[in-house]
Design an enzyme around this catalytic site. Structure first.
Site, PDB file in Angstrom:
ATOM      1  CG  PHE A 130      -2.217   0.717   1.984  1.00 52.90           C
ATOM      2  CD1 PHE A 130      -2.727   1.372   0.748  1.00 52.90           C
ATOM      3  CD2 PHE A 130      -2.201   1.275   3.156  1.00 52.90           C
ATOM      4  CE1 PHE A 130      -2.986   2.814   1.001  1.00 52.90           C
ATOM      5  CE2 PHE A 130      -2.250   2.800   3.270  1.00 52.90           C
ATOM      6  CZ  PHE A 130      -2.845   3.223   2.266  1.00 52.90           C
ATOM      7  CG  ASP A 211      -4.723  -4.803   6.407  1.00 50.05           C
ATOM      8  OD1 ASP A 211      -5.704  -4.511   6.332  1.00 50.05           O
ATOM      9  OD2 ASP A 211      -3.862  -3.853   6.333  1.00 50.05           O
ATOM     10  CE1 TYR A 236      -9.413   4.414   6.494  1.00 48.78           C
ATOM     11  CE2 TYR A 236      -9.015   4.372   8.552  1.00 48.78           C
ATOM     12  CZ  TYR A 236      -8.369   4.296   7.516  1.00 48.78           C
ATOM     13  OH  TYR A 236      -7.215   4.155   7.310  1.00 48.78           O
ATOM     14  CE  LYS A 237      -8.873   1.741   3.795  1.00 56.86           C
ATOM     15  NZ  LYS A 237      -7.775   0.954   3.709  1.00 56.86           N
ATOM     16  NE  ARG A 389      -8.251   2.713  -4.890  1.00 53.93           N
ATOM     17  CZ  ARG A 389      -8.195   2.625  -3.582  1.00 53.93           C
ATOM     18  NH1 ARG A 389      -7.845   1.418  -3.062  1.00 53.93           N
ATOM     19  NH2 ARG A 389      -8.371   3.643  -2.738  1.00 53.93           N
TER      20      ARG A 389
END
Ligand code: PLP
Length: 429
Positions: A130, A211, A236-237, A389
């Site tokens: 990312f 990560d 938050y995922k 996704r």
């Protein structure tokens, strides 16, 4: 999944046998939608909502007194949440703290572990990572007066779009001072062999961090046992802590003495923090890597959200997540591969190499198809150039949701709905 069928009744059968199905009732979500973006922003649980309401109430009733007298007390909340999240990643309770944000924590830990000297001046990363991670690495290199174009070494994917562990290991040369790699790749959903990479880096004297933003809360890790030096992940995922929730960082115990590269008063030894002494003495725990006062309202949401994950248990979450993604992959192979649908599954089929989401690629129109789906209430996302996704949440997605998502996808293409959509991207997609 030994048996498989494309019939809706088979999805219903899988739902009926799902021990985590009752957790669906613990979540809010946009009404009338099939929400498949738990890897981007997890849904709010009733528990998170209640925990925030409670923190508000304690702020009202206790004001400053809440730092010590709230339940749980705010002064130790970051450490308390870290200790609980440690169980998700195979760390000791004091090796994890809930603090900062993912990118910020990367800065803090790279500032701690990146010590370019002699020939060892480079950072090894993954080209498919990312971008924010790469932005952070470039700026850390530049802070040392070095040229990122030369000192950030990126390993890309092989022909099949997957990253080979042996290529990453081949990149661990004597010029590498630090490695920062993803556990799960954000686009393809590929899970890297974290244990193997950590061992290889350790043998070469290279500190290695991961990560885990796309794995924490859905893929169990054993960071301690594998010898990982540091890690970060966001709240938050799959952790469902809310938009911009406080994040997490892990520092292996053997590095506690080293102390933070970026210091702030909340990293002080707790007992001495309010001496307000001019000299900084860092806590010998991950807590020593905190910088500022924790945002209590955000942390409260994480507190409630974690409770739900703890009840479900990370092993059961992984088990259901793998069943959901396997079901979706097999359905996509059976129902979306042929013309005119033309989707290819870009996520590894081997469960040992798969994270929590499924990436489908299509030569043309993926963005417009994603948008047509959104208008039908099926929420996935688009990642350039050609990927849609879908991330089923093991806590709130049913097999029937996936069945319906695939049916909608076929109907969009059957009716040419996507062709009537302006191909512009919205600011957040
Ligand atoms: C989600 C994610 C981030 C998010 O960064 P923030 O600093 O929280 O905005 C960073 N890195 C990876 C790999 C991610 O998946």
């Amino acid at each position: 999944m030994e048996r498989f069928s494309t019939d809706e009744s088979f999805a219903a059968e899988l739902d009926a046998a799902d021990p985590l199905a009752p957790f669906r009732a613990r979540f809010h979500g946009p009404p009338g939608t099939i929400y498949l973006l738990g890897n981007s922003l997890g849904l709010p649980s009733l528990d998170a909502e209640a925990a925030v309401a409670r923190a508000m109430q304690q702020w009202r009733e206790l004001a400053i007194g809440g730092w010590l007298d709230a339940d749980p007390p705010w002064f130790w909340l970051a450490e308390t949440l870290g200790a609980r999240a440690a169980a998700l990643v195979g760390a000791a309770p004091d090796e994890v703290v809930c603090t900062g944000t993912t990118t910020y924590n990367i800065h803090s830990l790279v500032a701690t572990f990146y010590r370019p000297a002699g020939r060892r001046t480079r950072i090894l990363g993954c080209a498919l990572e990312f971008p924010t991670d790469l932005y952070a690495l470039c700026s850390q290199i530049a802070l040392h007066g070095l040229d990122p174009a030369e000192h950030l070494v990126l390993v890309g994917a092989a022909e099949d779009g997957l990253v080979r562990e042996e290529d990453l290991i081949a990149g661990m040369t004597e010029e590498v001072a630090l490695a920062l790699l993803p556990a799960v790749l954000y686009r393809s959903g590929q899970l890297l062999d974290v244990a193997r990479l950590a061992v290889a880096a350790g043998e070469r004297g290279i500190p290695i961090g991961f990560d885990c933003s796309h794995s924490a809360g859905v893929v169990p890790h054993r960071l301690d046992a594998w010898g990982v030096d540091f890690a970060v992940w966001c709240g938050y995922k799959y952790l469902n802590g809310g938009p911009g929730a406080p994040a997490f960082l892990y520092v292996a115990r053997r590095h506690f003495e080293r102390g933070p590269g970026l210091a702030g008063w909340f990293g002080c030894v707790k007992e001495r923090q309010f001496d307000l002494a001019p000299d900084f003495e860092h806590a010998r725990s991950a807590g020593g890597w905190q910088v500022s006062s924790p945002g209590i309202l955000g942390a409260a949401a994480v507190d409630g959200a974690l409770r739900v994950l703890e009840e479900a248990g990370i092993e059961r979450l992984r088990e259901k997540s793998l069943r959901l993604t396997e079901y979706l992959i097999r359905l996509a192979d059976a129902r979306l591969a042929d013309a005119p649908y033309g989707f290819r599954v870009a996520t590894p089929r081997d469960p040992a190499r798969r994270g929590g989401h499924v990436a489908l690629t299509r030569a043309a129109d993926a963005l417009r198809i994603k948008e047509a789906l959104r208008r039908r209430g099926v929420i996935g996302d688009f990642r350039p150039p050609d990927t849609i996704r879908f991330a089923p949440s093991p806590l709130s997605t049913s097999f029937r949701d996936l069945y319906a998502a695939v049916r909608h996808l076929r109907e969009v293409i059957d009716g040419g709905e996507h062709l009537r959509i302006d191909p512009q991207r919205r600011a957040v997609s």
